[in-house]
Design a protein around this motif. Structure first.
Motif, PDB file in Angstrom:
ATOM      1  N   UNK A 146       5.596  -1.016  -4.934  1.00 29.01           N
ATOM      2  CA  UNK A 146       5.644  -0.884  -3.476  1.00 29.01           C
ATOM      3  C   UNK A 146       6.141   0.502  -3.069  1.00 29.01           C
ATOM      4  N   UNK A 147       5.279   1.219  -2.358  1.00 26.81           N
ATOM      5  CA  UNK A 147       5.568   2.577  -1.890  1.00 26.81           C
ATOM      6  C   UNK A 147       5.306   2.654  -0.383  1.00 26.81           C
ATOM      7  N   UNK A 148       5.355   3.881   0.150  1.00 24.38           N
ATOM      8  CA  UNK A 148       4.841   4.171   1.493  1.00 24.38           C
ATOM      9  C   UNK A 148       4.401   5.617   1.506  1.00 24.38           C
ATOM     10  N   UNK A 149       3.696   6.001   2.554  1.00 22.82           N
ATOM     11  CA  UNK A 149       3.263   7.391   2.706  1.00 22.82           C
ATOM     12  C   UNK A 149       4.135   8.059   3.764  1.00 22.82           C
ATOM     13  N   UNK A 150       3.770   9.253   4.204  1.00 25.98           N
ATOM     14  CA  UNK A 150       4.499   9.919   5.291  1.00 25.98           C
ATOM     15  C   UNK A 150       4.293   9.166   6.599  1.00 25.98           C
ATOM     16  N   UNK A 151       3.071   9.206   7.103  1.00 24.50           N
ATOM     17  CA  UNK A 151       2.625   8.431   8.257  1.00 24.50           C
ATOM     18  C   UNK A 151       1.258   7.894   7.870  1.00 24.50           C
ATOM     19  N   UNK A 152       1.070   6.581   7.923  1.00 26.11           N
ATOM     20  CA  UNK A 152      -0.206   6.100   7.401  1.00 26.11           C
ATOM     21  C   UNK A 152      -0.538   4.693   7.823  1.00 26.11           C
ATOM     22  N   UNK A 153      -1.786   4.348   7.533  1.00 27.20           N
ATOM     23  CA  UNK A 153      -2.224   2.974   7.601  1.00 27.20           C
ATOM     24  C   UNK A 153      -1.553   2.174   6.478  1.00 27.20           C
ATOM     25  N   UNK A 154      -1.693   0.863   6.554  1.00 31.09           N
ATOM     26  CA  UNK A 154      -1.294  -0.022   5.462  1.00 31.09           C
ATOM     27  C   UNK A 154      -2.451  -0.040   4.465  1.00 31.09           C
ATOM     28  N   UNK A 155      -2.236   0.518   3.275  1.00 35.94           N
ATOM     29  CA  UNK A 155      -3.342   0.607   2.325  1.00 35.94           C
ATOM     30  C   UNK A 155      -2.838   0.449   0.898  1.00 35.94           C
ATOM     31  N   UNK A 156      -3.769   0.386  -0.047  1.00 31.30           N
ATOM     32  CA  UNK A 156      -3.418   0.200  -1.453  1.00 31.30           C
ATOM     33  C   UNK A 156      -4.284   1.092  -2.325  1.00 31.30           C
ATOM     34  N   UNK A 157      -3.684   1.545  -3.443  1.00 32.07           N
ATOM     35  CA  UNK A 157      -4.422   2.182  -4.533  1.00 32.07           C
ATOM     36  C   UNK A 157      -4.590   1.149  -5.644  1.00 32.07           C
ATOM     37  N   UNK A 158      -5.775   1.009  -6.186  1.00 33.79           N
ATOM     38  CA  UNK A 158      -5.961   0.160  -7.350  1.00 33.79           C
ATOM     39  C   UNK A 158      -7.160   0.628  -8.154  1.00 33.79           C
ATOM     40  N   UNK A 159      -7.154   0.275  -9.429  1.00 38.58           N
ATOM     41  CA  UNK A 159      -8.249   0.585 -10.334  1.00 38.58           C
ATOM     42  C   UNK A 159      -9.547  -0.029  -9.808  1.00 38.58           C
ATOM     43  N   UNK A 161     -11.985  -1.324 -11.178  1.00 39.88           N
ATOM     44  CA  UNK A 161     -12.414  -2.557 -11.842  1.00 39.88           C
ATOM     45  C   UNK A 161     -11.874  -3.811 -11.157  1.00 39.88           C
ATOM     46  N   UNK A 162     -10.805  -3.675 -10.376  1.00 39.79           N
ATOM     47  CA  UNK A 162     -10.214  -4.837  -9.708  1.00 39.79           C
ATOM     48  C   UNK A 162     -10.945  -5.203  -8.407  1.00 39.79           C
ATOM     49  N   UNK A 163     -11.847  -4.338  -7.968  1.00 36.09           N
ATOM     50  CA  UNK A 163     -12.555  -4.572  -6.702  1.00 36.09           C
ATOM     51  C   UNK A 163     -13.961  -5.069  -7.014  1.00 36.09           C
ATOM     52  N   UNK A 164     -14.510  -6.067  -6.307  1.00 33.18           N
ATOM     53  CA  UNK A 164     -14.015  -6.637  -5.045  1.00 33.18           C
ATOM     54  C   UNK A 164     -13.145  -7.887  -5.180  1.00 33.18           C
ATOM     55  N   UNK A 165     -12.797  -8.290  -6.426  1.00 31.84           N
ATOM     56  CA  UNK A 165     -11.960  -9.485  -6.564  1.00 31.84           C
ATOM     57  C   UNK A 165     -10.658  -9.353  -5.792  1.00 31.84           C
ATOM     58  N   UNK A 166     -10.179  -8.126  -5.628  1.00 33.15           N
ATOM     59  CA  UNK A 166      -8.909  -7.898  -4.938  1.00 33.15           C
ATOM     60  C   UNK A 166      -9.028  -8.010  -3.418  1.00 33.15           C
ATOM     61  N   UNK A 167     -10.165  -8.498  -2.929  1.00 34.49           N
ATOM     62  CA  UNK A 167     -10.278  -8.742  -1.486  1.00 34.49           C
ATOM     63  C   UNK A 167      -9.202  -9.723  -1.038  1.00 34.49           C
ATOM     64  N   UNK A 168      -8.737 -10.592  -1.965  1.00 32.94           N
ATOM     65  CA  UNK A 168      -7.675 -11.530  -1.584  1.00 32.94           C
ATOM     66  C   UNK A 168      -6.383 -10.800  -1.266  1.00 32.94           C
ATOM     67  N   UNK A 169      -6.159  -9.671  -1.923  1.00 32.96           N
ATOM     68  CA  UNK A 169      -4.996  -8.835  -1.611  1.00 32.96           C
ATOM     69  C   UNK A 169      -5.114  -8.293  -0.199  1.00 32.96           C
ATOM     70  N   UNK A 170      -6.300  -7.733   0.118  1.00 31.32           N
ATOM     71  CA  UNK A 170      -6.526  -7.152   1.445  1.00 31.32           C
ATOM     72  C   UNK A 170      -6.362  -8.196   2.540  1.00 31.32           C
ATOM     73  N   UNK A 171      -6.852  -9.409   2.287  1.00 31.96           N
ATOM     74  CA  UNK A 171      -6.769 -10.468   3.290  1.00 31.96           C
ATOM     75  C   UNK A 171      -5.356 -11.008   3.433  1.00 31.96           C
ATOM     76  N   UNK A 172      -4.576 -10.944   2.388  1.00 28.82           N
ATOM     77  CA  UNK A 172      -3.201 -11.440   2.446  1.00 28.82           C
ATOM     78  C   UNK A 172      -2.301 -10.514   3.248  1.00 28.82           C
ATOM     79  N   UNK A 173      -2.486  -9.214   3.064  1.00 29.88           N
ATOM     80  CA  UNK A 173      -1.601  -8.233   3.708  1.00 29.88           C
ATOM     81  C   UNK A 173      -2.163  -7.700   5.018  1.00 29.88           C
ATOM     82  N   UNK A 174      -3.443  -7.924   5.278  1.00 31.12           N
ATOM     83  CA  UNK A 174      -4.049  -7.269   6.416  1.00 31.12           C
ATOM     84  C   UNK A 174      -4.223  -5.781   6.167  1.00 31.12           C
ATOM     85  N   UNK A 175      -4.647  -5.428   4.936  1.00 34.55           N
ATOM     86  CA  UNK A 175      -4.822  -4.019   4.600  1.00 34.55           C
ATOM     87  C   UNK A 175      -5.803  -3.348   5.556  1.00 34.55           C
ATOM     88  N   UNK A 176      -5.546  -2.073   5.806  1.00 39.35           N
ATOM     89  CA  UNK A 176      -6.421  -1.293   6.675  1.00 39.35           C
ATOM     90  C   UNK A 176      -7.325  -0.354   5.896  1.00 39.35           C
TER      91      UNK A 176
END
Length: 353
Positions: A146-159, A161-176
């Motif tokens: 868990x990190x943050x940026x300077x000023x930013x959207x809510x987003x994630x970095x991931x390999x 290979x994990x996409x699009x299965x990681x759509x559940x992550x985006x839907x859980x957090x409301x990723x932008x």
């Protein structure tokens, strides 16, 4: 919940102690989870999220709803947290070695996990910390840094290979936004995926089946608020429910409509000249090629010398620097786009030092 400590011998005198919280699940076949926050010691939204999340996890454990084991290091970098210069926390780089606390992790095979701790007391303190944290993470199937940026959207970095299965992550957090890496750096999350790639598949059809390792960027440095912490704690719980770590229906579901971009498609907008920055666009804004993003004032009082910063491509602004005075070459913004960036990444494959 059980508590323990990572003990790190300091390079000068004394010790650093890092609290570790362990929650025991009831199903040995359920995914195991590792979560840490504040590896960059001044990035605290993740710490606030865990402060709200841990009581909910304790309740789930006491009620028998926790299926998988969960290990949490709520504030994982005491070395960085102790580095202050002229009243400013210097938590991103270790001052002694000038090394980013989220770089230079050992790239090993999963079977060599135990070797991370061999002779560890003789290593520099920052290296001890990195090896202990990586050792903990490699005992898990789901790894969240868990990190943050300077000023930013809510987003994630991931390999990728994990996409699009990681759509559940985006839907859980409301990723932008989601940024996809190629596994080519020595950052913490990518050291985890490297070990998985080099491991025995066992009963898995692919190295990434049932796994995920990612960096969450919980907005900006100043986004440390009770309401955001509670929302992010719900996101953590919803994600663990979707991955069958905690029983029950997910407590959150938000449709993901944000951009998904590989790192080679992230446009790094850098300052061509030193000066005061007047931003005209902010994170979350959609821009087209040629749109004005900002102006740099190199000589106050002489607007004819202002330098206009224009968007090179169409895309979404994901981050914006917090500083309002920049040096030549400093990053101003990141834009997720569908066009290849013409700027090479930093040595080691990362976007930034």
């Amino acid at each position: 919940m059980q508590t323990s400590e990572i003990v790190i011998s300091d390079d000068v005198a004394g010790e650093w102690r890092v609290p570790v919280l362990t929650f025991e699940g009831s199903d040995p076949k359920a995914p195991r989870v590792y979560i840490q926050a504040a590896l960059h010691a001044g990035e605290l939204p993740g710490v606030a999220a865990l402060h709200a999340f841990i009581p909910a996890l304790r309740t789930a454990e006491s009620e028998g709803r926790l299926l998988g084991d969960v290990v949490i290091v709520p504030k994982c970098n005491p070395i960085g947290a102790g580095q202050w210069l002229h009243g400013e926390l210097q938590g991103r780089f270790e001052i002694a070695s000038r090394t980013n606390f989220n770089r230079d992790y050992p790239l090993i095979a999963l079977k060599d996990r135990a070797s991370l701790l061999d002779g560890i007391e003789a290593r520099p303190a920052a290296d001890q910390l990195k090896r202990h944290l990586l050792h903990l993470a490699l005992g898990a199937d789901l790894v969240l840094d868990l990190h943050c940026d300077d000023e930013s959207q809510l987003y994630a970095y991931l390999e990728a290979s994990f996409w699009p299965e990681a759509i559940d992550l985006a839907e859980s957090f409301g990723l932008e936004a989601v940024l996809l890496s190629d596994g080519g750096s020595t950052a913490f999350e990518e050291a985890v995926t490297h070990a998985w790639k080099a491991g025995d598949l066992g009963a898995r059809a692919a190295w990434h089946e049932g796994r995920i390792s990612l960096t969450m960027e919980f907005r900006g440095l100043r986004d440390v608020r009770p309401d955001l912490a509670a929302k992010d704690a719900e996101g953590l719980m919803a994600f663990l429910q979707r991955r069958n770590v905690v029983s029950g229906e997910p407590v959150r579901h938000e449709a993901f409509t944000g951009p998904v971009a590989g790192l080679d498609y992230v446009q790094m907008i850098d300052a061509p000249k030193a000066g005061t920055v007047l931003f005209e666009k902010t994170f979350g804004d959609q821009v087209r090629a040629g749109d004005r993003l900002a102006a740099i004032i190199p000589t106050p009082g002489f607007p004819e010398n202002d330098v206009a910063i224009l968007a090179p491509v169409e895309g979404t602004i994901v981050t914006r620097v917090a500083a309002r005075f920049v040096r030549r070459g400093d990053n101003l913004m990141k834009i997720a786009s569908t066009a290849l960036s013409n700027k090479p990444r930093k040595p080691g494959g990362a976007l930034e030092d």
